[in-house]
Design a protein around this motif. Structure first.
Motif, mmCIF file in Angstrom:
data_model
loop_
_atom_site.group_PDB
_atom_site.id
_atom_site.type_symbol
_atom_site.label_atom_id
_atom_site.label_comp_id
_atom_site.label_asym_id
_atom_site.label_seq_id
_atom_site.Cartn_x
_atom_site.Cartn_y
_atom_site.Cartn_z
ATOM 1 N N PHE A 1 61.444 33.566 16.220
ATOM 2 C CA PHE A 1 61.095 33.471 17.629
ATOM 3 C C PHE A 1 59.589 33.295 17.804
ATOM 4 C CE2 PHE A 1 60.059 35.478 21.732
ATOM 5 C CZ PHE A 1 60.763 34.634 22.562
ATOM 6 N N THR A 2 58.808 34.076 17.076
ATOM 7 C CA THR A 2 57.352 33.972 17.157
ATOM 8 C C THR A 2 56.897 32.590 16.720
ATOM 9 O OG1 THR A 2 57.177 36.341 16.687
ATOM 10 C CG2 THR A 2 55.181 35.028 16.403
ATOM 11 N N GLU A 3 57.502 32.065 15.667
ATOM 12 C CA GLU A 3 57.155 30.727 15.190
ATOM 13 C C GLU A 3 57.499 29.664 16.233
ATOM 14 O OE1 GLU A 3 58.976 30.043 11.381
ATOM 15 O OE2 GLU A 3 58.130 31.889 10.570
ATOM 16 N N LEU A 4 58.660 29.806 16.878
ATOM 17 C CA LEU A 4 59.052 28.852 17.915
ATOM 18 C C LEU A 4 58.069 28.869 19.084
ATOM 19 C CD1 LEU A 4 62.915 29.384 18.034
ATOM 20 C CD2 LEU A 4 61.731 27.299 17.346
ATOM 21 N N LEU A 5 57.682 30.058 19.512
ATOM 22 C CA LEU A 5 56.735 30.156 20.618
ATOM 23 C C LEU A 5 55.397 29.516 20.264
ATOM 24 C CD1 LEU A 5 57.255 33.713 22.142
ATOM 25 C CD2 LEU A 5 57.873 31.515 23.124
ATOM 26 N N ALA A 6 54.989 29.645 19.025
ATOM 27 C CA ALA A 6 53.715 29.062 18.598
ATOM 28 C C ALA A 6 53.754 27.539 18.679
ATOM 29 C CB ALA A 6 53.385 29.502 17.182
ATOM 30 N N ASP A 7 54.929 26.951 18.534
ATOM 31 C CA ASP A 7 55.070 25.494 18.571
ATOM 32 C C ASP A 7 55.178 24.935 19.988
ATOM 33 O OD1 ASP A 7 54.957 25.301 15.843
ATOM 34 O OD2 ASP A 7 57.123 25.289 15.572
ATOM 35 N N ILE A 8 55.384 25.786 20.963
ATOM 36 C CA ILE A 8 55.551 25.323 22.342
ATOM 37 C C ILE A 8 54.169 25.104 22.957
ATOM 38 C CG2 ILE A 8 56.405 25.953 24.635
ATOM 39 C CD1 ILE A 8 58.510 27.690 23.238
ATOM 40 N N ASP A 9 54.019 24.007 23.708
ATOM 41 C CA ASP A 9 52.729 23.765 24.341
ATOM 42 C C ASP A 9 52.443 24.839 25.380
ATOM 43 O OD1 ASP A 9 53.346 22.821 27.182
ATOM 44 O OD2 ASP A 9 54.547 21.405 26.019
ATOM 45 N N LYS A 10 51.175 24.960 25.776
ATOM 46 C CA LYS A 10 50.744 26.069 26.620
ATOM 47 C C LYS A 10 51.513 26.162 27.939
ATOM 48 C CE LYS A 10 46.802 28.350 28.539
ATOM 49 N NZ LYS A 10 45.421 28.536 28.660
ATOM 50 N N ASN A 11 51.723 25.043 28.633
ATOM 51 C CA ASN A 11 52.445 25.082 29.915
ATOM 52 C C ASN A 11 53.875 25.562 29.732
ATOM 53 O OD1 ASN A 11 50.220 24.187 31.334
ATOM 54 N ND2 ASN A 11 50.822 22.035 31.196
ATOM 55 N N SER A 12 54.536 25.050 28.713
ATOM 56 C CA SER A 12 55.918 25.479 28.448
ATOM 57 C C SER A 12 55.960 26.940 28.024
ATOM 58 C CB SER A 12 56.543 24.606 27.370
ATOM 59 O OG SER A 12 56.662 23.285 27.815
ATOM 60 N N ARG A 13 54.942 27.374 27.294
ATOM 61 C CA ARG A 13 54.891 28.774 26.843
ATOM 62 C C ARG A 13 54.805 29.706 28.054
ATOM 63 N NH1 ARG A 13 51.957 28.427 22.301
ATOM 64 N NH2 ARG A 13 50.082 27.958 23.458
ATOM 65 N N GLU A 14 54.019 29.326 29.060
ATOM 66 C CA GLU A 14 53.912 30.136 30.271
ATOM 67 C C GLU A 14 55.255 30.211 30.997
ATOM 68 O OE1 GLU A 14 51.765 32.283 31.907
ATOM 69 O OE2 GLU A 14 50.874 32.170 29.912
ATOM 70 N N ARG A 15 55.925 29.069 31.099
ATOM 71 C CA ARG A 15 57.235 29.042 31.754
ATOM 72 C C ARG A 15 58.249 29.874 30.964
ATOM 73 N NH1 ARG A 15 58.132 28.287 36.539
ATOM 74 N NH2 ARG A 15 60.065 27.192 36.230
ATOM 75 N N THR A 16 58.181 29.780 29.638
ATOM 76 C CA THR A 16 59.080 30.566 28.793
ATOM 77 C C THR A 16 58.817 32.053 29.000
ATOM 78 O OG1 THR A 16 59.165 28.793 27.158
ATOM 79 C CG2 THR A 16 59.805 30.997 26.403
ATOM 80 N N LYS A 17 57.548 32.420 29.048
ATOM 81 C CA LYS A 17 57.178 33.822 29.269
ATOM 82 C C LYS A 17 57.712 34.306 30.621
ATOM 83 C CE LYS A 17 53.204 36.796 29.853
ATOM 84 N NZ LYS A 17 51.809 36.840 30.202
ATOM 85 N N GLU A 18 57.527 33.494 31.666
ATOM 86 C CA GLU A 18 58.014 33.860 32.989
ATOM 87 C C GLU A 18 59.531 34.035 32.978
ATOM 88 O OE1 GLU A 18 56.688 30.811 35.655
ATOM 89 O OE2 GLU A 18 54.579 31.278 35.324
ATOM 90 N N PHE A 19 60.221 33.098 32.311
ATOM 91 C CA PHE A 19 61.679 33.183 32.227
ATOM 92 C C PHE A 19 62.103 34.485 31.544
ATOM 93 C CE2 PHE A 19 65.509 32.714 29.675
ATOM 94 C CZ PHE A 19 66.442 32.425 30.665
ATOM 95 N N LEU A 20 61.477 34.792 30.410
ATOM 96 C CA LEU A 20 61.848 35.998 29.671
ATOM 97 C C LEU A 20 61.552 37.266 30.461
ATOM 98 C CD1 LEU A 20 60.748 34.981 26.077
ATOM 99 C CD2 LEU A 20 63.076 35.185 26.962
ATOM 100 N N GLU A 21 60.445 37.275 31.199
ATOM 101 C CA GLU A 21 60.126 38.441 32.025
ATOM 102 C C GLU A 21 61.208 38.654 33.084
ATOM 103 O OE1 GLU A 21 56.180 37.564 33.396
ATOM 104 O OE2 GLU A 21 55.263 38.404 31.593
ATOM 105 N N VAL A 22 61.643 37.579 33.709
ATOM 106 C CA VAL A 22 62.711 37.684 34.712
ATOM 107 C C VAL A 22 64.010 38.131 34.045
ATOM 108 C CG1 VAL A 22 64.179 36.360 36.295
ATOM 109 C CG2 VAL A 22 61.703 36.013 36.306
ATOM 110 N N TYR A 23 64.335 37.514 32.900
ATOM 111 C CA TYR A 23 65.562 37.847 32.175
ATOM 112 C C TYR A 23 65.613 39.345 31.845
ATOM 113 C CZ TYR A 23 68.903 38.121 28.334
ATOM 114 O OH TYR A 23 69.942 38.485 27.527
ATOM 115 N N TRP A 24 64.527 39.919 31.336
ATOM 116 C CA TRP A 24 64.536 41.323 30.931
ATOM 117 C C TRP A 24 64.608 42.281 32.116
ATOM 118 C CZ3 TRP A 24 66.406 42.547 26.642
ATOM 119 C CH2 TRP A 24 66.234 41.740 25.529
ATOM 120 N N ARG A 25 64.293 41.804 33.322
ATOM 121 C CA ARG A 25 64.420 42.645 34.512
ATOM 122 C C ARG A 25 65.844 42.649 35.064
ATOM 123 N NH1 ARG A 25 59.908 40.241 37.857
ATOM 124 N NH2 ARG A 25 58.786 39.632 36.040
ATOM 125 N N LEU A 26 66.667 41.716 34.609
ATOM 126 C CA LEU A 26 68.047 41.631 35.090
ATOM 127 C C LEU A 26 68.900 42.759 34.519
ATOM 128 C CD1 LEU A 26 68.664 37.805 34.570
ATOM 129 C CD2 LEU A 26 68.222 38.972 36.746
#
Length: 127
Positions: A76-101
């Motif tokens: 997972f850490t390796e995958l995140l490192a390969d994602i461009d910065k804009n996508s990484r922010e969106r991924t982070k936002e998605f995961l934050e929302v997911y963990w609050r569900l």
């Protein structure tokens, strides 16, 4: 543990609201935990350690260093490192929302995701 939680928060320069946002609880709940009026749940303890790279033994018992010495390296850490910065922010936002569900809502998203993956596989196989 309540005093160490406050020590950690102050060391990181975070407000109670900022810490609460990271683990999905209110600043009032953080305040109550720091004052010793409430206990830190196992779930929230794990989230703090995972998200802030805190040594769980230190937070629970005051043993060892505050922070984990090595950051875990995994797929997972390796995958995140390969994602461009804009996508990484969106991924982070998605995961934050997911963990609050709640668990039921998380399951719906998981089922949908795996259904989409299966659909993608079947399209690839037909090519």
């Amino acid at each position: 543990m309540n005093k160490r939680l406050k020590e950690l928060r102050l060391k990181l320069g975070m407000s109670q609201a900022e810490l609460g946002e990271i683990i999905g609880i209110s600043n009032f709940a953080i305040s109550s935990i720091e004052r010793g009026e409430r206990k830190l749940t196992e779930r929230n303890l794990s989230l703090i350690c995972e998200k802030l790279k805190v040594n769980k033994e230190w937070l629970e018992k005051g043993i060892g260093e505050i922070f984990q010495e090595e950051l875990p390296t995994d797929k997972f850490t390796e995958l995140l490192a390969d994602i461009d910065k804009n996508s990484r922010e969106r991924t982070k936002e998605f995961l934050e929302v997911y963990w609050r569900l709640d668990e039921k809502s998380q399951k719906v998203i998981e089922d949908l995701t795996f259904s989409l993956l299966e659909l993608e596989k079947s399209f690839e196989e037909k090519k």
